[in-house]
Design a protein around this motif. Sequence first.
Motif, PDB file in Angstrom:
ATOM      1  N   ILE A 172      54.143 138.081  20.445  1.00 40.18           N
ATOM      2  CA  ILE A 172      54.878 136.823  20.653  1.00 40.18           C
ATOM      3  C   ILE A 172      56.335 136.993  20.215  1.00 40.18           C
ATOM      4  CG2 ILE A 172      55.040 134.423  19.888  1.00 40.18           C
ATOM      5  CD1 ILE A 172      51.980 134.405  19.757  1.00 40.18           C
ATOM      6  N   GLN A 175      58.051 138.841  22.942  1.00 44.23           N
ATOM      7  CA  GLN A 175      58.264 137.950  24.077  1.00 44.23           C
ATOM      8  C   GLN A 175      59.436 137.013  23.818  1.00 44.23           C
ATOM      9  OE1 GLN A 175      56.658 138.348  26.807  1.00 44.23           O
ATOM     10  NE2 GLN A 175      56.372 136.420  27.919  1.00 44.23           N
ATOM     11  N   PHE A 176      59.516 136.515  22.571  1.00 46.39           N
ATOM     12  CA  PHE A 176      60.617 135.618  22.211  1.00 46.39           C
ATOM     13  C   PHE A 176      61.960 136.340  22.268  1.00 46.39           C
ATOM     14  CE2 PHE A 176      63.522 133.648  19.203  1.00 46.39           C
ATOM     15  CZ  PHE A 176      63.399 132.296  19.507  1.00 46.39           C
ATOM     16  N   ALA A 179      63.060 136.575  25.806  1.00 44.55           N
ATOM     17  CA  ALA A 179      63.464 135.297  26.407  1.00 44.55           C
ATOM     18  C   ALA A 179      64.736 134.747  25.784  1.00 44.55           C
ATOM     19  CB  ALA A 179      62.332 134.283  26.272  1.00 44.55           C
ATOM     20  N   TRP A 194      59.811 126.506  25.867  1.00 45.44           N
ATOM     21  CA  TRP A 194      59.248 127.860  25.927  1.00 45.44           C
ATOM     22  C   TRP A 194      57.995 127.966  25.054  1.00 45.44           C
ATOM     23  CZ3 TRP A 194      58.346 131.788  22.412  1.00 45.44           C
ATOM     24  CH2 TRP A 194      58.089 133.058  22.944  1.00 45.44           C
ATOM     25  N   SER A 197      54.932 126.655  26.716  1.00 47.33           N
ATOM     26  CA  SER A 197      54.530 127.290  27.969  1.00 47.33           C
ATOM     27  C   SER A 197      53.583 128.445  27.692  1.00 47.33           C
ATOM     28  CB  SER A 197      55.763 127.802  28.720  1.00 47.33           C
ATOM     29  OG  SER A 197      56.347 128.888  28.008  1.00 47.33           O
ATOM     30  N   GLU A 198      52.993 129.006  28.744  1.00 48.40           N
ATOM     31  CA  GLU A 198      52.116 130.155  28.580  1.00 48.40           C
ATOM     32  C   GLU A 198      52.887 131.374  28.087  1.00 48.40           C
ATOM     33  OE1 GLU A 198      49.955 130.920  32.122  1.00 48.40           O
ATOM     34  OE2 GLU A 198      48.777 129.069  32.004  1.00 48.40           O
ATOM     35  N   GLN A 199      54.189 131.437  28.390  1.00 46.53           N
ATOM     36  CA  GLN A 199      54.988 132.568  27.918  1.00 46.53           C
ATOM     37  C   GLN A 199      55.148 132.535  26.396  1.00 46.53           C
ATOM     38  OE1 GLN A 199      55.941 130.671  30.619  1.00 46.53           O
ATOM     39  NE2 GLN A 199      55.170 132.268  32.025  1.00 46.53           N
ATOM     40  N   GLY A 200      55.049 131.362  25.818  1.00 54.30           N
ATOM     41  CA  GLY A 200      55.232 131.237  24.382  1.00 54.30           C
ATOM     42  C   GLY A 200      54.025 131.672  23.580  1.00 54.30           C
ATOM     43  N   VAL A 202      51.847 134.529  24.518  1.00 53.32           N
ATOM     44  CA  VAL A 202      51.487 135.623  25.403  1.00 53.32           C
ATOM     45  C   VAL A 202      50.212 136.332  24.951  1.00 53.32           C
ATOM     46  CG1 VAL A 202      52.910 137.313  24.162  1.00 53.32           C
ATOM     47  CG2 VAL A 202      52.424 137.639  26.606  1.00 53.32           C
TER      48      VAL A 202
END
Length: 321
Positions: A172, A175-176, A179, A194, A197-200, A202
């Motif tokens: 995560i 991912q952060f 982004a 973010w 969301s699903e991206q937040g 992962v």
Amino acid sequence: MKNRDSAVRPLPDVGIDAAADAAGRLAWVGMQGIALPVCFDAGIGEPQRTAATVDAFVNLVHARQRGIHMSRLYLLADAQLGGKPVDAASLERLLRAFLHSHEGIADRACIRLRFDVLVRRAALRSDNHGWRSYPVRIEASLTERGFCFELGTEVVYSSTCPASAALSRQLIQQQFAGAFPPDGALDHSRVMAWLGSEQGIVATPHAQRSTARLRVRPAPATPLSLVALLDGVEHALGTAVQTAVKREDEQAFALANGSNLMFCEDAARRIRQALEGNPGIAAFDVRVAHHESLHAHDAVAHASGGTREDASPVSLETLPW
């Protein structure tokens, strides 16, 4: 119509005959898997009547006695188990009755009862309630060394792996960082979007349904409340499985899992600490198993405490289970 001859002629009893082929003492003789109703007070003030499976045994000390009187064991168990709630005192009386019914041929007796009890449980946040079924196993013996009573049960809970949680947090973070580059300005509303969301999220840590099997020996002359025992263990774990679940309850359960990351070793130690702090328990054994979602095998840990071996009149592991 009954046979009139049976009223005047005694029925044959070959069980009292001398052993036909070979004489000798026997450690245990009896019945296993008897279906009987029992009455049990789990500690909520309302005894439950439930179906039980009962095993009943005595030893055979008379070397030339061919067999025991199994019907006597059955009738005694049938007469006593379905009346007043089962506890240590009532089982000791029953075992003494077993021996009295076999006076001269037996000097040891034991019994095991297996049944389920239902306990009403509140939801984590909503006003709902539901029923949890807990297995109960009671074992008692009466020998030349005295009376022994033990109770077993099982707690089902959720366990979230600490290692998996750490690995998920690292992903995560990565991912952060992708982004939101370090040289860019952070916009609060964009970060919040973010995170939602699903991206937040992962990656998620693996969690699994887990079981803790408990076997406790109450302190002398101390009544043991099953519900109090269960409450103490479930509180120590923090993630007991639920019954009625609304969305707010599921969210609370997710929070509890994130706040109670545990390996099987952690769970066993938590339970041991809870049982060691219970003055009503003289000794205990604990076996926890995490039925892993990562592996095809279980992760298992054992813990024990108290003065079981020193205080025990007889080790129940030696009984015919």
